[in-house]
Write a protein that holds these residues in place. Structure first.
Motif, PDB file in Angstrom:
ATOM      1  N   LEU B  41      23.465  35.903  34.888  1.00 21.91           N
ATOM      2  CA  LEU B  41      23.006  34.535  34.623  1.00 21.91           C
ATOM      3  C   LEU B  41      22.646  34.346  33.152  1.00 21.91           C
ATOM      4  N   LEU B  42      21.860  35.275  32.605  1.00 22.55           N
ATOM      5  CA  LEU B  42      21.323  35.060  31.259  1.00 22.55           C
ATOM      6  C   LEU B  42      22.327  35.433  30.171  1.00 22.55           C
ATOM      7  N   ALA B  43      22.875  36.655  30.243  1.00 22.65           N
ATOM      8  CA  ALA B  43      23.755  37.107  29.163  1.00 22.65           C
ATOM      9  C   ALA B  43      25.134  36.457  29.261  1.00 22.65           C
ATOM     10  N   PHE B  44      25.740  36.555  30.456  1.00 25.48           N
ATOM     11  CA  PHE B  44      27.116  36.054  30.581  1.00 25.48           C
ATOM     12  C   PHE B  44      27.147  34.535  30.717  1.00 25.48           C
ATOM     13  N   GLY B  45      26.102  33.955  31.393  1.00 23.85           N
ATOM     14  CA  GLY B  45      26.111  32.517  31.635  1.00 23.85           C
ATOM     15  C   GLY B  45      25.499  31.762  30.479  1.00 23.85           C
ATOM     16  N   VAL B  46      24.171  31.820  30.367  1.00 19.37           N
ATOM     17  CA  VAL B  46      23.478  31.079  29.319  1.00 19.37           C
ATOM     18  C   VAL B  46      23.927  31.564  27.937  1.00 19.37           C
ATOM     19  N   ALA B  52      33.174  26.507  25.467  1.00 16.65           N
ATOM     20  CA  ALA B  52      34.352  27.366  25.399  1.00 16.65           C
ATOM     21  C   ALA B  52      34.979  27.507  26.789  1.00 16.65           C
ATOM     22  N   HIS B  53      36.284  27.759  26.791  1.00 13.82           N
ATOM     23  CA  HIS B  53      36.978  28.001  28.048  1.00 13.82           C
ATOM     24  C   HIS B  53      37.536  29.416  28.055  1.00 13.82           C
ATOM     25  N   SER B  54      37.617  30.005  29.252  1.00 15.00           N
ATOM     26  CA  SER B  54      38.252  31.313  29.398  1.00 15.00           C
ATOM     27  C   SER B  54      39.580  31.107  30.100  1.00 15.00           C
ATOM     28  N   ARG B  55      40.630  31.706  29.528  1.00 14.46           N
ATOM     29  CA  ARG B  55      41.953  31.466  30.093  1.00 14.46           C
ATOM     30  C   ARG B  55      42.538  32.772  30.601  1.00 14.46           C
ATOM     31  N   PHE B  56      42.999  32.750  31.838  1.00 14.87           N
ATOM     32  CA  PHE B  56      43.618  33.934  32.436  1.00 14.87           C
ATOM     33  C   PHE B  56      45.051  33.616  32.830  1.00 14.87           C
ATOM     34  N   VAL B  76      29.558  27.205  32.272  1.00 15.81           N
ATOM     35  CA  VAL B  76      29.254  26.626  33.591  1.00 15.81           C
ATOM     36  C   VAL B  76      29.624  27.615  34.697  1.00 15.81           C
ATOM     37  N   THR B  77      30.838  28.196  34.599  1.00 18.84           N
ATOM     38  CA  THR B  77      31.290  29.133  35.626  1.00 18.84           C
ATOM     39  C   THR B  77      30.294  30.274  35.784  1.00 18.84           C
ATOM     40  N   ASN B  78      29.884  30.828  34.672  1.00 18.84           N
ATOM     41  CA  ASN B  78      29.020  31.999  34.758  1.00 18.84           C
ATOM     42  C   ASN B  78      27.613  31.656  35.225  1.00 18.84           C
ATOM     43  N   ILE B  79      27.134  30.468  34.895  1.00 15.17           N
ATOM     44  CA  ILE B  79      25.805  30.087  35.403  1.00 15.17           C
ATOM     45  C   ILE B  79      25.872  29.973  36.921  1.00 15.17           C
ATOM     46  N   VAL B  80      26.986  29.378  37.409  1.00 22.56           N
ATOM     47  CA  VAL B  80      27.152  29.263  38.865  1.00 22.56           C
ATOM     48  C   VAL B  80      27.217  30.657  39.484  1.00 22.56           C
ATOM     49  N   ILE B  81      28.056  31.526  38.883  1.00 19.79           N
ATOM     50  CA  ILE B  81      28.190  32.883  39.438  1.00 19.79           C
ATOM     51  C   ILE B  81      26.846  33.605  39.383  1.00 19.79           C
ATOM     52  N   GLY B  82      26.143  33.450  38.269  1.00 21.47           N
ATOM     53  CA  GLY B  82      24.850  34.109  38.116  1.00 21.47           C
ATOM     54  C   GLY B  82      23.882  33.686  39.208  1.00 21.47           C
ATOM     55  N   LEU B 107      28.061  43.315  49.346  1.00 20.09           N
ATOM     56  CA  LEU B 107      27.885  44.060  48.094  1.00 20.09           C
ATOM     57  C   LEU B 107      29.199  44.133  47.336  1.00 20.09           C
ATOM     58  N   ALA B 108      30.306  44.326  48.074  1.00 20.43           N
ATOM     59  CA  ALA B 108      31.614  44.359  47.422  1.00 20.43           C
ATOM     60  C   ALA B 108      31.888  43.023  46.753  1.00 20.43           C
ATOM     61  N   GLY B 109      31.578  41.938  47.474  1.00 23.43           N
ATOM     62  CA  GLY B 109      31.760  40.604  46.914  1.00 23.43           C
ATOM     63  C   GLY B 109      30.915  40.413  45.672  1.00 23.43           C
ATOM     64  N   PHE B 110      29.690  40.907  45.747  1.00 20.93           N
ATOM     65  CA  PHE B 110      28.792  40.836  44.595  1.00 20.93           C
ATOM     66  C   PHE B 110      29.424  41.523  43.388  1.00 20.93           C
ATOM     67  N   GLY B 111      29.971  42.718  43.634  1.00 19.09           N
ATOM     68  CA  GLY B 111      30.603  43.473  42.548  1.00 19.09           C
ATOM     69  C   GLY B 111      31.753  42.690  41.933  1.00 19.09           C
ATOM     70  N   LEU B 112      32.611  42.122  42.783  1.00 18.87           N
ATOM     71  CA  LEU B 112      33.767  41.372  42.287  1.00 18.87           C
ATOM     72  C   LEU B 112      33.319  40.174  41.454  1.00 18.87           C
ATOM     73  N   LEU B 113      32.354  39.425  41.987  1.00 19.48           N
ATOM     74  CA  LEU B 113      31.852  38.250  41.271  1.00 19.48           C
ATOM     75  C   LEU B 113      31.304  38.651  39.905  1.00 19.48           C
ATOM     76  N   TRP B 114      30.559  39.742  39.893  1.00 18.26           N
ATOM     77  CA  TRP B 114      29.904  40.171  38.662  1.00 18.26           C
ATOM     78  C   TRP B 114      30.938  40.563  37.618  1.00 18.26           C
ATOM     79  N   VAL B 115      31.964  41.303  38.092  1.00 17.09           N
ATOM     80  CA  VAL B 115      33.017  41.715  37.159  1.00 17.09           C
ATOM     81  C   VAL B 115      33.744  40.486  36.620  1.00 17.09           C
ATOM     82  N   PHE B 116      33.974  39.494  37.502  1.00 12.79           N
ATOM     83  CA  PHE B 116      34.659  38.279  37.057  1.00 12.79           C
ATOM     84  C   PHE B 116      33.806  37.549  36.010  1.00 12.79           C
ATOM     85  N   ALA B 117      32.503  37.482  36.261  1.00 16.92           N
ATOM     86  CA  ALA B 117      31.611  36.837  35.294  1.00 16.92           C
ATOM     87  C   ALA B 117      31.688  37.538  33.945  1.00 16.92           C
ATOM     88  N   PHE B 118      31.719  38.863  33.999  1.00 12.19           N
ATOM     89  CA  PHE B 118      31.814  39.631  32.757  1.00 12.19           C
ATOM     90  C   PHE B 118      33.109  39.290  32.020  1.00 12.19           C
TER      91      PHE B 118
END
Lengths: 413, 432
Positions: B41-46, B52-56, B76-82, B107-118
């Motif tokens: 939430l704090l580092a990746f989101g705020v 800026a946009h992230s493009r994949f 915005v994406t990362n604040i939501v994920i956070g 927990l697996a979902g948590f891991g995936l979300l976190w990696v995506f936020a990163f």
């Protein structure tokens, strides 16, 4: 501490056979000779040299050429093979011990001092592996601990201006501490969470080498204005003094290595802590019953092991390399495992094995220059010797020797 | 992330009765999830640059059908994920208070979300190719997974296989040389397991027949493999590089239909034979070890050799067979290093992968699927490090490269805890 207390079959770890009683110990040397342990050790070396010789001959161009007309003139093949193998091994000897073709005596003994230089950090790092090994722990992370020792002692060595003697002592001590911390991480994790020390130490090796790579990009380490991944040079006051004068590279680090070996002997054979180390290694269940905290000993063992490896790194840096590069630790930490095994985890054996190994490395470099035989053959020789020594049964089978009494079998500890 | 397992009690426990000591509650999982959620939430989101946009990119440049890239607003994406991550963390806290286990999938979902936020944070204002990231992870995982399978086969029968590194190396060497000489990649692919098998014969000879300490033999065999291949490389391969060390590369074979699946199709089903062999191996090994008579015997030998011997299973024969089989498997994986990926053999090219494979096996709790998962995790972390060092992130690349190793330490120490291998692993069996 008797085996009768042990309820579990898994309690007898393969690495540590029970300690011999005093009577057994008194006659153990005699028994070893008579039971053929010395003989099998010698034969292990012979076997390794023979296999190495076959490899050297097999890749030699003249030999392969002579093999083409083997049936016409078989003598040519044998002659060429003999020439190539004896040439390589003679160069190995000249590079490791005594260059009998040198013009002066001082030059002739230079190889011996090179062997001492190469084996110094190796002996200390092997002591580190051995301490852990005798306590039933496998410290594959000596490499990382060597790196950390070198990094920290190097940093102190080129950053702080201290008076002579004090500077080198401080640099050595911080190197030891850095190694202890790095080894201690694995020990504490094993003690507290059960994380397998083999895995943790392997991983910490990588972490240490990436840490070193990063530090070499920072301005605190780099030579000012340079882009090379190379640190500043250790100040003169922090360098280890030379042992035999300025002609040779050997430093007082070698004396430190001998002192370290004596200390490890005292620690493991005479001190209370060392007894607890060995007890935990020989039988953790019985040790717990006897009131030894296995977890605490695990942490202590890795701290001690890491400290020694850190010393190895510090000695390598302050004595031989004097500045940090990516390859500061070379393969010291990994070679140390083989040396510790070859020396059977005993301080005296390790000094001998370390000198042998250092000699093979120094001689290997010389051989590569003189006869063009790749130095990697040395690795093959080292591996084969350890394998054959570890399996005396195989050596006896090959040479059709009679089997001795069963208790000597596999006594590799 | 299938290997990350929660440590709290296995099943919901009844409220502790008087006089009964309740098991200690572990706050590890809630603690780690909460900390990671806050970081997201704090580092990746705020902390992400606003606006800026992230493009994949979702397709390879060479693909016939190009999917439109995924573009998300970074902050915005990362604040939501956070926030979602923190909600999950709160749930794990609640579960722990009630002495219940947090479900694995969460927990697996948590891991995936976190990696995506990163990822979103790291490529904010820039772009990266998601398919390339996934494919790179898979390819980096292939030798690790085969090495880990080799380890599983050996260790399930009670023989520690530290020699995976050497087996990968001789496999890579043999594959390169044979493929170069015959001009046929498949001949090279056959030669690799044979080389691994030969090294396995040595491992079996010393550990099973002569009952030498298995870790010693493994370490020494690695030295031997490095020495032999380096010696032959310097003495024979280097002077005759054109004839002996220019193997053809394996060509990818697309599987019809399956390759059409968006994103995953090209990543998973447009690969070389070795990668397909990996899919088959994981299935065969899992069924073999846990659903067949053979597997039961192997596991019996690894857990309790005396008992196995008593019921008539030839312990050392089973071990011998498994050791050579495992070594051949690891050797096969070594082929990927040369003919499947790079081509030429290089000195010490296994570069410690065997040890990582060993770690993957332990992280994967000595199961084929777990090992594959752990290998993929390592592959992903390594690939991510190299991708991000190209994209350019605030984190020095050395720390990114360190990540898989730090993760392993954390996983072994924190999540996996006291992993238990086969009971008789590492103990030679001497009948008597």
């Amino acid at each position: 501490m008797t085996d009768e207390l042990v309820p579990d079959r898994a309690a007898a770890p393969p690495a540590a056979p029970p300690e011999p009683s005093s009577e057994q110990r008194a006659s153990s040397w005699l028994r070893r000779v008579s039971s053929g342990e010395v003989l099998t050790t010698v034969l292990a070396f012979v076997l390794a040299l023979v296999i190495g010789g076959i490899l050297i001959a097999a890749v030699d161009k003249k030999v392969t050429a002579a093999a083409g007309y083997f049936f016409a003139r078989p003598g040519d093949l044998l002659g060429a093979a003999w020439h190539s193998v004896s040439g390589a091994y003679a160069a190995l000897f000249r590079g490791a011990v005594l260059d009998y073709q040198a013009t002066t005596v001082l030059k002739a003994i230079r190889p011996l001092t090179e062997t001492i230089t190469t084996s110094t950090p190796l002996i200390i790092a092997s002591l580190a592996v051995a301490v852990a090994f005798r306590a039933g722990l496998f410290n594959i992370g000596a490499q990382g601990q060597v790196i950390m020792g070198a990094v920290v002692s190097g940093y102190v060595g080129f950053t702080f201006h201290l008076p002579p003697v004090v500077a080198v002592l401080v640099a050595l001590v911080v190197g030891v501490l850095a190694g202890a911390v790095w080894g201690g991480i694995a020990g504490v994790l094993k003690a507290r969470t059960g994380a397998h020390e083999v895995i943790v130490t392997i991983m910490l090796n990588y972490v240490a080498s990436f840490l070193l790579a990063w530090l070499l990009t920072t301005s605190a380490f780099r030579v000012h204005g340079s882009q090379e991944p190379k640190s500043q040079t250790v100040l003169t006051n922090a360098q280890l003094p030379l042992l035999f004068g300025s002609q040779y590279r050997a430093t007082w680090g070698f004396v430190l290595a001998l002192v370290a070996a004596a200390f490890v002997w005292w620690l493991m054979s005479r001190s209370r802590l060392g007894f607890q180390f060995r007890a935990v290694g020989a039988n953790p269940y019985a040790s717990r019953t006897a009131g030894i905290s296995v977890a605490r000993m695990t942490a202590y063992v890795m701290l001690a092991s890491g400290a020694l490896a850190g010393l190895a790194g510090a000695v390598q840096l302050l004595g031989t390399s004097k500045y940090l590069t990516d390859g500061i630790a070379g393969t010291i930490g990994f070679d140390a495992i083989t040396v510790a095994l070859l020396g059977r985890s005993k301080p005296g054996g390790i000094v001998a094995a370390g000198l042998l190994y250092g000699g093979l490395s120094a001689g290997g470099r010389f051989m590569e220059v003189v006869t063009g035989t790749p130095i990697d053959i040395v690795l093959v020789l080292q591996a084969l010797v350890v394998l054959f020594i570890a399996a005396p049964g195989l050596v006896r089978t090959i040479f059709r020797l009679p089997a001795p009494s069963a208790d000597v079998e596999g006594a590799l500890a | 992330m299938s290997t990350v397992t929660a440590t709290p009690p296995a099943q919901p426990l009844a409220a502790p009765e008087r006089g009964v000591v309740a098991p200690k509650v572990s706050w590890r999982v809630p603690g780690i999830t909460a900390a990671a959620g806050l970081l997201a939430l704090l580092a990746f989101g705020v902390g992400a640059p606003s606006g800026a946009h992230s493009r994949f990119d979702l397709s390879f440049r060479t693909d016939a059908v190009q999917l439109s890239p995924l573009v998300v607003p970074s902050q915005v994406t990362n604040i939501v994920i956070g926030v979602v991550c923190l909600l999950i963390a709160a749930f794990t806290v609640a579960q722990t208070v009630r002495r219940r286990r947090t479900p694995m999938w969460l927990l697996a979902g948590f891991g995936l979300l976190w990696v995506f936020a990163f990822l979103v944070w790291a490529v904010a204002g820039k772009q990266t190719s998601l398919v390339d990231l996934l494919q790179g992870s898979l390819l980096l995982a292939v030798p690790l997974a085969f090495g880990a399978f080799g380890g599983v086969l050996c260790e399930r029968s009670g023989v520690v296989n530290i020699a995976i590194e050497g087996q990968l190396l001789v496999g890579a060497f043999a594959a390169a040389v044979v493929a170069s000489v015959t001009h046929n990649v498949y001949a090279g692919l056959l030669a690799a397991p044979v080389a691994g098998y030969l090294l396995g014969l040595l491992l079996a000879l010393f550990t099973v027949r002569y009952a030498v300490n298995q870790i010693i033999v493994g370490v020494v065999l690695n030295v031997l493999a490095v020495g032999l291949t380096s010696f032959l490389f310097s003495a024979v391969l280097k002077p005759n590089s054109a004839r002996l060390n220019t193997p053809p590369l394996m060509q990818p074979i697309a599987i019809p239909l399956l390759e059409k699946i968006p994103v995953l199709g090209p990543v998973l089903f447009r690969q070389t034979v070795i990668v397909y062999a990996l899919y088959i191996a994981v299935a065969v090994l899992t069924i073999g070890l846990f659903r067949t008579r053979w597997g039961l015997r192997v596991r019996a030998v690894g857990e309790h050799p005396e008992a196995a011997d008593t019921v008539g299973i030839p312990v050392n024969k089973v071990r011998w067979r498994n050791v050579v089989m495992g070594s051949a498997t690891a050797g096969f994986g070594g082929a990927f290093l040369t003919i499947g990926y790079i081509g030429q053999f290089g000195q010490e090219m296994s570069g410690g992968r065997g040890y990582i494979a060993l770690a993957a096996m332990i992280l994967g709790r000595w199961t084929p699927f777990g090992s594959l998962g752990a290998a993929l995790l390592f592959g992903f972390a390594t690939k991510l490090a190299s991708v991000l060092s190209v994209v350019g992130t605030p984190v020095p690349s050395q720390f990114m490269l360190m990540l898989p190793y730090v993760l392993t330490v954390l996983a072994v120490a924190g999540f996996v805890g006291r992993v238990r291998g086969p009971a008789a692993d590492g103990v030679p069996y001497v009948k008597g």
